[in-house]
Motif scaffolding. Structure first.
Motif, PDB file in Angstrom:
ATOM      1  N   GLU A 325      12.905   3.912   3.138  1.00 17.82           N
ATOM      2  CA  GLU A 325      12.298   4.850   2.200  1.00 17.82           C
ATOM      3  C   GLU A 325      12.522   6.286   2.666  1.00 17.82           C
ATOM      4  N   ARG A 326      12.471   6.498   3.976  1.00 19.19           N
ATOM      5  CA  ARG A 326      12.683   7.835   4.530  1.00 19.19           C
ATOM      6  C   ARG A 326      14.079   8.345   4.210  1.00 19.19           C
ATOM      7  N   THR A 329      14.301   9.218   0.339  1.00 24.92           N
ATOM      8  CA  THR A 329      13.582  10.440  -0.015  1.00 24.92           C
ATOM      9  C   THR A 329      14.247  11.678   0.580  1.00 24.92           C
ATOM     10  N   ARG A 389       8.014  -3.037  -1.526  1.00 25.50           N
ATOM     11  CA  ARG A 389       8.841  -1.911  -1.093  1.00 25.50           C
ATOM     12  C   ARG A 389       9.449  -1.172  -2.282  1.00 25.50           C
ATOM     13  N   ALA A 392       6.769   0.849  -4.153  1.00 26.93           N
ATOM     14  CA  ALA A 392       6.341   2.000  -3.350  1.00 26.93           C
ATOM     15  C   ALA A 392       7.410   3.089  -3.341  1.00 26.93           C
ATOM     16  N   LEU A 393       8.675   2.688  -3.309  1.00 22.85           N
ATOM     17  CA  LEU A 393       9.755   3.670  -3.297  1.00 22.85           C
ATOM     18  C   LEU A 393       9.765   4.493  -4.582  1.00 22.85           C
ATOM     19  N   ARG A 395       7.253   5.174  -6.514  1.00 19.91           N
ATOM     20  CA  ARG A 395       6.117   6.111  -6.478  1.00 19.91           C
ATOM     21  C   ARG A 395       6.409   7.291  -5.562  1.00 19.91           C
ATOM     22  N   ARG A 396       7.029   7.008  -4.426  1.00 15.93           N
ATOM     23  CA  ARG A 396       7.304   8.084  -3.463  1.00 15.93           C
ATOM     24  C   ARG A 396       8.325   9.074  -4.016  1.00 15.93           C
ATOM     25  N   VAL A 397       9.380   8.582  -4.660  1.00 17.94           N
ATOM     26  CA  VAL A 397      10.431   9.468  -5.163  1.00 17.94           C
ATOM     27  C   VAL A 397       9.886  10.392  -6.247  1.00 17.94           C
ATOM     28  N   SER A 399       7.023  11.508  -6.563  1.00 18.48           N
ATOM     29  CA  SER A 399       6.017  12.439  -6.049  1.00 18.48           C
ATOM     30  C   SER A 399       6.628  13.601  -5.276  1.00 18.48           C
ATOM     31  N   ILE A 400       7.941  13.591  -5.078  1.00 20.47           N
ATOM     32  CA  ILE A 400       8.600  14.648  -4.307  1.00 20.47           C
ATOM     33  C   ILE A 400       8.561  15.960  -5.102  1.00 20.47           C
TER      34      ILE A 400
END
Length: 599
Positions: A325-326, A329, A389, A392-393, A395-397, A399-400
């Protein structure tokens, strides 16, 4: 932005008076990780090699191939992101008039059979410099193979091109090992053991290899061709597979087992390299393929679906290799900082978007598995299908900071979505944009079985779930089905049933994929031999242009310009009873030919 050199002058500005490796590619040079040649070139550069790229050279003379001089180690040749024959011709073998991988989208910037032609020119210009061939064209033509455009079985492209080594599959490991061993002074003639490579040999066959039926046998005997396909497939999909060998006259094609998949850390390292994410500045016109992918992010590679007509599993492998994920992103954050970025990411995915993060849960991680597909005929009990995973990925992308919209435009496996409720909700609530593309390809079970795809019931369950979930979310969203005509095993009767299915489920398509027998796939083996190589059963094959046209027309029943062809198809297969349901009131046309041969 710093690009890899494409001329002697650009190399000199880096202080390089000689290059170690020169890539020759049939695509325009776009310094983006979605393109194989720039990715591998950056990978070698990161390991201390001096690398240059000759993109789309004029093959009519040898001079363009000498533009960067003689490399110290080898030339690396790729036809490009597509097989050059697929890029040039339609399924009806008509010449295409555009090329998405060329500035201005113009056709004609690469030759037919580009791997062979480029290698020939390089050998003409530099007889003593090794030539390594790779990419999708070389990878899928490494054994004796059926060529649709010549309607015959051709030799391994390694022999036709007269290259020194062939790299198949994903090339990071084999090309780096080859370059390092040559840099250390090891003679090329002694390098024959690198996984993910094939080379030529003479003499006796080693007892440690699996011997395929010879080129001479598969040319004349469809049954032997089918046997060769099964043997090669079983060894190539297994991490514990043996080397393969196939005689071509007095020479032997020796093919090592596939390369070991990259670890997460290694894949992260590949995608962290300093790509300019742009076409080379020498281009005065846009490259259409770049416009399609410039704001996309590849999250993983590989596909364990192994659809019969698809080359991805054969080329990328069935092991899913996911980035962290790191890493994903960080790439998005670099993209956000670019001056052209306006807030929209066009894709977060891979060959199949909802395979991100999935893996085999067996004790050996699937190393000894001989299954061609983890999904067909049913989902393997060892497959870990958790969607944690992947959800979650997404959602994370989104939110950037700087990211306004994130679309998932890669295909999804709807049979997997049955086991991925969290990912499905994330997808439909935030990432569809009103239209979700899925690929049932067909809905008649006897056809989907040959395609190695889920059947009608699985698609109906997905449609109901999609519509119910969209209604719960209060969103008007629609499914766009990708469908195929002319696949081995498919008759006009089957296409009538598929057309009726679409009508009854309020689905329409604007484009239909005509089946094209591309090298190396199971479906192409069936097309050529008329045999399902794994069961030995005969398979019906639509071969005439007329039947292919009528099969395609049935899926476009709703278009007025296709009405005449739809009526002809119904009459040919004796299904006039379906005319009213498909087309409404109206008389059948009395024009047209008689029945086609039916199985």
């Amino acid at each position: 932005m710093t690009f890899l050199p494409t001329t002697r002058e650009e190399a000199a500005r880096r202080g390089w008076d000689e290059l170690d490796v020169i890539f020759v590619t049939g695509d325009a040079y776009i310094d983006h990780p979605a393109f194989g040649v720039p990715l591998l070139a950056r990978w070698l550069e990161s390991r201390g090699f001096r690398v240059g790229i000759i993109a789309q050279p004029d093959w009519r003379s040898r001079e363009p191939f000498t533009a960067m001089g003689r490399p110290r180690l080898f030339f690396a040749v790729s036809a490009g992101a597509m097989d050059s024959m697929v890029a040039h011709y339609t399924p009806l073998k008509k010449l295409r008039h555009d090329d998405a991988y060329t500035p201005g989208g113009r056709h004609g910037a690469r030759p037919n059979r580009a791997t062979i032609v480029y290698t020939s020119r390089l050998k003409e210009a530099f007889k003593d410099v090794p030539v390594v061939i790779g990419g999708i064209e070389a990878s899928l033509r490494r054994f004796a193979h059926y060529d649709y455009w010549e309607d015959k079985v051709r030799r391994s492209v390694l022999f036709d091109a007269k290259a020194d080594i062939l790299v198949f599959g994903m090339g990071e490991r084999p090309i780096l090992e080859l370059a390092e061993r040559l840099r250390c002074g090891e003679p090329l003639a002694q390098i024959s053991d690198i996984r993910g490579t094939a080379c030529a040999a003479r003499g006796e066959m080693s007892s440690s290899v699996v011997e395929l039926p010879t080129y001479e046998e598969v040319v004349t005997n469809p049954q032997r061709y089918a046997e060769a396909f099964v043997l090669a497939s079983r060894e190539m999909i297994s991490g514990a597979g043996k080397a393969l060998a196939q005689r071509h006259g007095d020479r032997i094609l020796f093919c090592n087992p596939p390369s070991i998949p990259l670890s997460e850390a290694e894949l992260d390292a590949v995608y962290s390299l300093p790509y300019a994410r742009a076409p080379h500045p020498s281009y005065a016109e846009p490259v259409p393929a770049y416009d399609q992918i410039k704001s996309s992010v590849t999250t993983h590679r590989g596909c364990f679906g192994a659809c019969a007509f698809c080359a991805i599993t054969h080329h990328q492998g069935k092991v899913i290799q996911s980035r962290s994920e790191r890493s994903v992103t960080a790439e998005v954050e670099r993209m956000v900082a670019m001056p052209w970025f306006r807030g929209s990411i066009s894709d977060v995915g891979g060959p199949t978007a909802n395979m991100y993060g999935l893996r085999c849960g067996s004790a050996d991680g699937g190393a000894s598995c001989r299954r061609g597909s983890c999904l067909f005929p049913s989902v393997c009990r060892h497959l870990v299908t958790s969607d944690r995973r992947a959800a979650a990925l997404l959602r994370r992308v989104r939110s950037i900071p700087g990211v306004k919209h994130v679309t998932v435009s890669s295909g999804v496996r709807y049979d997997l979505l049955e086991r991925q409720p969290e990912y499905l909700v994330e997808l439909l609530a935030n990432h569809v944009g009103g239209l979700l593309k899925v690929a049932p390809e067909h809905t008649v079970d006897s056809v989907t079985d040959l395609m190695r795809k889920p059947g009608k019931e699985a698609f109906e369950r997905f449609l109901a779930r999609f519509r119910n979930e969209s209604a719960r979310l209060g969103r008007k969203q629609y499914v766009i089905p990708y469908l195929m005509s002319g696949h081995p095993g498919c008759t006009l009767d089957h296409m009538v049933e598929l057309a009726l299915f679409l009508k009854r489920h309020s689905l329409r398509v604007e484009q239909v994929q005509d089946f094209t027998p591309t090298p190396g796939t199971l479906a192409t083996c069936m097309y050529h031999t008329g045999i399902d190589p794994f069961s030995g059963r005969r398979v019906y094959v639509a071969r005439s242009d007329r039947e292919k046209r009528l099969q395609k027309a049935l899926l476009l029943w709703h278009l007025p310009e296709e009405r005449r062809h739809v009526l002809e198809a119904l009459r040919v297969c004796g299904r006039e009873d379906a005319a009213t349901e498909l087309l409404g009131s109206g008389r059948l046309s009395q024009k047209g030919g008689g029945r086609l041969r039916r199985p």
